[in-house]
Scaffold this active site. Structure first.
Site, PDB file in Angstrom:
ATOM      1  N   LYS A  47       0.858  -1.252  -0.070  1.00  0.00           N
ATOM      2  CA  LYS A  47       0.076  -0.072   0.177  1.00  0.00           C
ATOM      3  C   LYS A  47       0.976   1.361   0.078  1.00  0.00           C
ATOM      4  O   LYS A  47       0.421   2.255  -0.503  1.00  0.00           O
ATOM      5  CB  LYS A  47      -1.119   0.180   1.342  1.00  0.00           C
ATOM      6  CG  LYS A  47      -2.082  -0.920   1.273  1.00  0.00           C
ATOM      7  CD  LYS A  47      -2.804  -0.947   2.309  1.00  0.00           C
ATOM      8  CE  LYS A  47      -3.719  -1.968   2.652  1.00  0.00           C
ATOM      9  NZ  LYS A  47      -4.812  -1.766   3.619  1.00  0.00           N
ATOM     10  N   ASP A  83      -9.654   2.590   2.754  1.00  0.00           N
ATOM     11  CA  ASP A  83      -9.783   2.072   4.006  1.00  0.00           C
ATOM     12  C   ASP A  83     -10.361   3.069   4.878  1.00  0.00           C
ATOM     13  O   ASP A  83     -10.967   2.853   5.764  1.00  0.00           O
ATOM     14  CB  ASP A  83      -8.332   1.621   4.593  1.00  0.00           C
ATOM     15  CG  ASP A  83      -8.012   0.446   3.826  1.00  0.00           C
ATOM     16  OD1 ASP A  83      -8.659  -0.408   3.779  1.00  0.00           O
ATOM     17  OD2 ASP A  83      -6.749   0.326   3.793  1.00  0.00           O
TER      18      ASP A  83
HETATM   19  P1  NAP Z   1       0.925  -3.167  10.834  1.00  0.00           P
HETATM   20  O1  NAP Z   1       1.175  -1.886  10.219  1.00  0.00           O
HETATM   21  O2  NAP Z   1       2.090  -4.294  11.017  1.00  0.00           O
HETATM   22  O3  NAP Z   1       0.503  -2.639  12.516  1.00  0.00           O
HETATM   23  C1  NAP Z   1       0.390  -3.508  13.530  1.00  0.00           C
HETATM   24  C2  NAP Z   1       0.033  -2.764  14.663  1.00  0.00           C
HETATM   25  O4  NAP Z   1      -0.056  -3.921  15.826  1.00  0.00           O
HETATM   26  C3  NAP Z   1       1.091  -2.085  15.441  1.00  0.00           C
HETATM   27  O5  NAP Z   1       0.773  -0.867  15.878  1.00  0.00           O
HETATM   28  C4  NAP Z   1       1.930  -2.763  16.249  1.00  0.00           C
HETATM   29  O6  NAP Z   1       2.535  -2.167  17.405  1.00  0.00           O
HETATM   30  C5  NAP Z   1       0.926  -3.599  16.888  1.00  0.00           C
HETATM   31  N1  NAP Z   1       0.918  -4.782  17.455  1.00  0.00           N
HETATM   32  C6  NAP Z   1       1.579  -6.177  16.874  1.00  0.00           C
HETATM   33  N2  NAP Z   1       1.663  -6.993  17.708  1.00  0.00           N
HETATM   34  C7  NAP Z   1       1.173  -6.373  18.973  1.00  0.00           C
HETATM   35  C8  NAP Z   1       1.591  -6.938  20.352  1.00  0.00           C
HETATM   36  N3  NAP Z   1       1.991  -8.187  20.578  1.00  0.00           N
HETATM   37  N4  NAP Z   1       1.051  -6.132  21.440  1.00  0.00           N
HETATM   38  C9  NAP Z   1       0.690  -4.868  21.283  1.00  0.00           C
HETATM   39  N5  NAP Z   1       0.479  -4.270  19.823  1.00  0.00           N
HETATM   40  C10 NAP Z   1       0.955  -5.113  18.749  1.00  0.00           C
HETATM   41  O7  NAP Z   1      -0.473  -3.888  10.327  1.00  0.00           O
HETATM   42  P2  NAP Z   1      -1.636  -3.068  10.107  1.00  0.00           P
HETATM   43  O8  NAP Z   1      -1.869  -3.117   8.310  1.00  0.00           O
HETATM   44  O9  NAP Z   1      -1.973  -1.862  10.412  1.00  0.00           O
HETATM   45  O10 NAP Z   1      -2.864  -3.892  10.381  1.00  0.00           O
HETATM   46  C11 NAP Z   1      -3.087  -4.278  11.749  1.00  0.00           C
HETATM   47  C12 NAP Z   1      -4.629  -5.184  11.608  1.00  0.00           C
HETATM   48  O11 NAP Z   1      -5.513  -4.555  11.129  1.00  0.00           O
HETATM   49  C13 NAP Z   1      -3.983  -6.449  11.089  1.00  0.00           C
HETATM   50  O12 NAP Z   1      -4.610  -7.711  12.037  1.00  0.00           O
HETATM   51  C14 NAP Z   1      -5.030  -6.493   9.826  1.00  0.00           C
HETATM   52  O13 NAP Z   1      -5.452  -7.608   9.131  1.00  0.00           O
HETATM   53  C15 NAP Z   1      -6.145  -5.603  10.133  1.00  0.00           C
HETATM   54  N6  NAP Z   1      -6.555  -4.880   9.147  1.00  0.00           N
HETATM   55  C16 NAP Z   1      -7.979  -5.070   8.735  1.00  0.00           C
HETATM   56  C17 NAP Z   1      -8.620  -4.373   7.450  1.00  0.00           C
HETATM   57  C18 NAP Z   1      -9.954  -4.948   7.106  1.00  0.00           C
HETATM   58  O14 NAP Z   1     -10.277  -4.772   5.970  1.00  0.00           O
HETATM   59  N7  NAP Z   1     -10.539  -5.537   7.973  1.00  0.00           N
HETATM   60  C19 NAP Z   1      -7.990  -3.501   7.098  1.00  0.00           C
HETATM   61  C20 NAP Z   1      -6.604  -3.069   7.436  1.00  0.00           C
HETATM   62  C21 NAP Z   1      -5.808  -3.810   8.418  1.00  0.00           C
HETATM   63  P3  NAP Z   1       4.089  -1.504  17.099  1.00  0.00           P
HETATM   64  O15 NAP Z   1       3.851  -0.268  16.247  1.00  0.00           O
HETATM   65  O16 NAP Z   1       4.607  -1.453  18.725  1.00  0.00           O
HETATM   66  O17 NAP Z   1       4.744  -2.922  16.356  1.00  0.00           O
END
Ligand code: NAP
Length: 262
Positions: A47, A83
């Site tokens: 993205k 999004d």
């Molecule tokens: P990302 O950029 O990798 O961000 C991951 C986030 O999760 C960061 O804030 C990270 O914190 C946090 N995190 C990961 N493991 C953790 C833990 N053990 N304890 C606390 N915080 C933790 O991923 P993303 O693209 O934002 O996606 C995040 C989630 O949203 C995913 O599950 C994704 O599937 C979902 N999502 C869903 C949709 C939908 O259409 N439904 C769309 C977009 C995303 P740090 O910064 O400290 O690493």
């Protein structure tokens, strides 16, 4: 969801999955254009790269910092982000509420999805925004950016993921958004302290699991709070992509049925 939508609208096209290696987004877009593609959805991890691989970036996509939808029109590559707007629509549908009326907590605001929801919430004029993230150093730059987007109008704060700190703030929050990846695995627990959710809270877990609700959704159900999972966002961001491609309302129920049967 897109193939049932194309069928419902009598559009002779097909939605297919293409795997593109990191660093090859621009090359892939050129290939799609030459092959007569009408549009593309872009997902993790492309993205951000997609932002620099289009001819025209929609202003909202620039503000949200990511392109998840490409429309190919008159030989031009147009980049959008659905999004953020998908989040607004899904909040309306799931909670019959408007983001502008809500005090919002985003857990995981430092990730890509959390950031997009934070920027979109401020642009929509939310009452207040509380940001939490495991890596707290990611919050300050976001806060500075959000202050600029809100012209200083929204109340913006950060807090830690410490249970006591979160619990202290929850009495002043209406909508709780989990934007971390926690919840994707069955053994993942939530970051919310036990006993601090109330039935008046609106609980939005961006994560979705096909087989069973995430722990956060289960926690919300247990106290009688309204909840929405990531399926709702997936549906609405997809519907808005469809509208960018075809300039007509998306057949939302055909898309929902397609998602549910997938
Ligand atoms: P990302 O950029 O990798 O961000 C991951 C986030 O999760 C960061 O804030 C990270 O914190 C946090 N995190 C990961 N493991 C953790 C833990 N053990 N304890 C606390 N915080 C933790 O991923 P993303 O693209 O934002 O996606 C995040 C989630 O949203 C995913 O599950 C994704 O599937 C979902 N999502 C869903 C949709 C939908 O259409 N439904 C769309 C977009 C995303 P740090 O910064 O400290 O690493």
């Amino acid at each position: 969801m897109h193939n049932p939508a194309l069928q419902a609208c009598g559009i002779e096209a097909q939605y297919v999955r293409v795997q593109v290696p990191i660093g090859h987004v621009q090359e892939a877009f050129g290939l799609f254009q030459r092959q007569g593609f009408l549009g593309v959805n872009i997902t993790i991890p492309h993205k951000f790269e997609a932002l620099n691989a289009v001819d025209v970036i929609d202003p909202l996509a620039r503000q949200l910092g990511a392109v998840n939808t490409l429309a190919i029109r008159d030989g031009k590559l147009l980049g959008y982000n659905t999004d953020g707007p998908g989040f607004l629509r899904s909040v309306q549908e799931a909670f019959a509420a408007e983001v502008k009326d809500l005090r919002i907590l985003i857990i995981g605001a430092g990730g890509g999805a959390g950031r997009a929801v934070a920027v979109q919430s401020v642009l929509a004029g939310c009452k207040s925004l509380l940001l939490a993230n495991r890596t707290e150093s990611k919050l300050q730059p976001l806060l500075t950016e959000l202050h600029q987007s809100s012209n200083g109008e929204a109340t913006l704060k950060t807090c830690s993921l410490d249970a006591d700190d979160l619990a202290k703030h929850l009495s002043e929050i209406d909508l709780i958004v989990n934007a971390t990846s926690l919840g994707m695995k069955a053994e993942d627990n939530t970051l919310l302290p036990a006993g601090c959710l109330e039935s008046r809270h609106l609980v939005y877990d961006m994560v979705y699991r096909a087989n069973e609700p995430t722990h956060l959704i289960q926690q919300a159900k247990a106290v009688g709070a309204k909840q929405a999972d990531g399926m709702c966002l997936l549906l609405h961001q997809g519907a808005i992509s469809f509208e960018h491609w075809f300039d007509e309302p998306a057949p939302i129920e055909a898309m929902r049925a397609g998602l549910l049967s997938a």
